[in-house]
Each structure stands twice: as C-alpha cells, then as structure tokens.
Design a protein around this motif. Structure first.
Motif, short mmCIF file in Angstrom:
data_model
loop_
_atom_site.label_atom_id
_atom_site.label_comp_id
_atom_site.label_asym_id
_atom_site.label_seq_id
_atom_site.Cartn_x
_atom_site.Cartn_y
_atom_site.Cartn_z
N ALA A 5 4.27 4.69 5.34
CA ALA A 5 4.33 6.06 5.88
C ALA A 5 3.04 6.39 6.64
N ALA A 6 1.90 6.00 6.09
CA ALA A 6 0.63 6.28 6.76
C ALA A 6 0.52 5.51 8.07
N ALA A 7 1.10 4.31 8.11
CA ALA A 7 1.04 3.49 9.32
C ALA A 7 2.16 3.84 10.30
N GLY A 8 3.13 4.60 9.84
CA GLY A 8 4.25 4.95 10.71
C GLY A 8 5.20 3.80 10.97
N VAL A 9 5.37 2.93 9.95
CA VAL A 9 6.25 1.77 10.10
C VAL A 9 7.25 1.74 8.94
N ASP A 10 8.25 0.88 9.06
CA ASP A 10 9.23 0.69 7.99
C ASP A 10 8.56 0.00 6.80
N ALA A 11 9.00 0.38 5.60
CA ALA A 11 8.41 -0.19 4.38
C ALA A 11 8.54 -1.70 4.31
N SER A 12 9.56 -2.27 4.95
CA SER A 12 9.75 -3.72 4.89
C SER A 12 8.63 -4.48 5.61
N LEU A 13 7.84 -3.78 6.42
CA LEU A 13 6.73 -4.42 7.13
C LEU A 13 5.46 -4.48 6.29
N VAL A 14 5.50 -3.89 5.10
CA VAL A 14 4.38 -3.97 4.16
C VAL A 14 4.70 -5.11 3.21
N VAL A 15 3.80 -6.09 3.12
CA VAL A 15 4.03 -7.24 2.24
C VAL A 15 2.83 -7.44 1.32
N ASP A 16 3.11 -8.01 0.16
CA ASP A 16 2.03 -8.35 -0.75
C ASP A 16 1.39 -9.67 -0.31
N LEU A 17 0.43 -10.14 -1.05
CA LEU A 17 -0.31 -11.35 -0.66
C LEU A 17 0.54 -12.61 -0.68
N MET A 18 1.70 -12.55 -1.35
CA MET A 18 2.62 -13.69 -1.40
C MET A 18 3.68 -13.61 -0.31
N GLN A 20 6.05 -11.02 -0.11
CA GLN A 20 7.23 -10.25 -0.51
C GLN A 20 7.16 -8.88 0.14
N ASN A 21 8.25 -8.50 0.80
CA ASN A 21 8.20 -7.24 1.55
C ASN A 21 8.39 -6.02 0.66
N SER A 22 7.93 -4.91 1.17
CA SER A 22 8.02 -3.60 0.51
C SER A 22 7.28 -3.57 -0.82
N THR A 23 6.20 -4.33 -0.92
CA THR A 23 5.44 -4.35 -2.16
C THR A 23 3.96 -4.63 -1.86
N VAL A 24 3.12 -4.45 -2.86
CA VAL A 24 1.68 -4.71 -2.73
C VAL A 24 1.23 -5.60 -3.89
N THR A 25 0.04 -6.13 -3.77
CA THR A 25 -0.55 -6.91 -4.85
C THR A 25 -1.57 -6.04 -5.56
N VAL A 26 -1.48 -5.95 -6.88
CA VAL A 26 -2.45 -5.22 -7.67
C VAL A 26 -3.35 -6.26 -8.33
N LYS A 28 -7.47 -7.34 -10.00
CA LYS A 28 -8.41 -6.95 -11.06
C LYS A 28 -9.00 -5.58 -10.76
N GLY A 29 -9.15 -4.80 -11.79
CA GLY A 29 -9.75 -3.49 -11.64
C GLY A 29 -8.86 -2.50 -10.91
N GLY A 30 -7.59 -2.87 -10.69
CA GLY A 30 -6.67 -1.96 -10.04
C GLY A 30 -6.72 -1.97 -8.53
N SER A 31 -7.38 -2.97 -7.94
CA SER A 31 -7.43 -3.02 -6.48
C SER A 31 -6.03 -3.31 -5.93
N ILE A 32 -5.73 -2.74 -4.79
CA ILE A 32 -4.43 -2.90 -4.16
C ILE A 32 -4.64 -3.60 -2.82
N SER A 33 -3.86 -4.66 -2.60
CA SER A 33 -3.93 -5.41 -1.34
C SER A 33 -2.55 -5.52 -0.74
N ALA A 34 -2.49 -5.40 0.58
CA ALA A 34 -1.22 -5.54 1.29
C ALA A 34 -1.50 -5.89 2.74
N PHE A 35 -0.50 -6.43 3.40
CA PHE A 35 -0.56 -6.69 4.83
C PHE A 35 0.52 -5.87 5.51
#
Length: 118
Positions: A5-18, A20-26, A28-35
C-alpha cells in the motif's frame, strides 16, 4: 499489505527473502525484510519517502498488534532502510540428522514397563 500500500503496488509484488509473494521475513529481534519486485515508474526516492513517513510506521505497528492480538510493552518501528538491490532469493537450508533409538519391553506379574533409550 502495508508495504504494498505504501509503495502503491499489488501485494503480490512484495516477497520475502525466499521469494514467496505477499509475505515478509521476520528476523532476529523482530526485524522485517522484504523485496518489492517489478517496480516500474517508481523511484527509490519516492519509496523511501513513503516508508519513512510516521503514518507508515503507525500502520506497521497496528498491523503487528492485529497479528499478535495484543500490544507488547516495547513495540515500535526503529531504524528503516530502503535501498535498490537486485532480488536473489535465499535458498532454503536443510539439516539432516541420524538417530538410533532402542526400546526394551519388560513384562512382569505386576504389569508391563517400556523403557526407551536414545
């Protein structure tokens, strides 16, 4: 969804480090990573401006509370980085272990006892 939503794109364009679309990687310490993939017509400067807004931070906190069901005592969004990088998905790692176990069954007049040794 918040990142998309912040990027103005479809959720399927957000992927975790592996990848997988529409998800993020959590992490250590609660850090969130996504592409964000296939960004065309969106500059890194525009993305950074969206992600650094206080309203985005509040949205992430509210989404976290919704997932957890309650607000942890020390919940907040700390340092954030947004930088252009080529996406290369991480490969899953597996660990194999071999273990041997034996079981001894003893029957006595008062009942049965099973002893397991690993």
């Amino acid at each position: 969804r918040d990142i998309a939503a912040a990027a103005g794109v479809d959720a399927s364009l957000v992927v975790d480090l592996m990848g997988q679309n529409s998800t993020v990687t959590v992490g250590k310490g609660g850090s969130i990573s996504a592409f964000l993939l296939d960004l065309q017509g969106v500059s890194a400067r525009d993305l950074a401006a969206s992600f650094y807004k206080e309203s985005f931070r509040e949205t992430v906190v509210n989404s976290t509370i919704a997932v957890l069901g309650s607000r942890p005592e020390h919940l907040g969004v700390g340092a954030m980085t947004a930088e252009p990088k080529k996406f290369v998905p991480l490969q899953p790692t597996t660990t194999s272990m071999t273990s041997t176990s034996t079981a001894t069954f003893t029957s006595t007049s008062s009942g049965s006892v099973v002893t397991t040794t690993t």
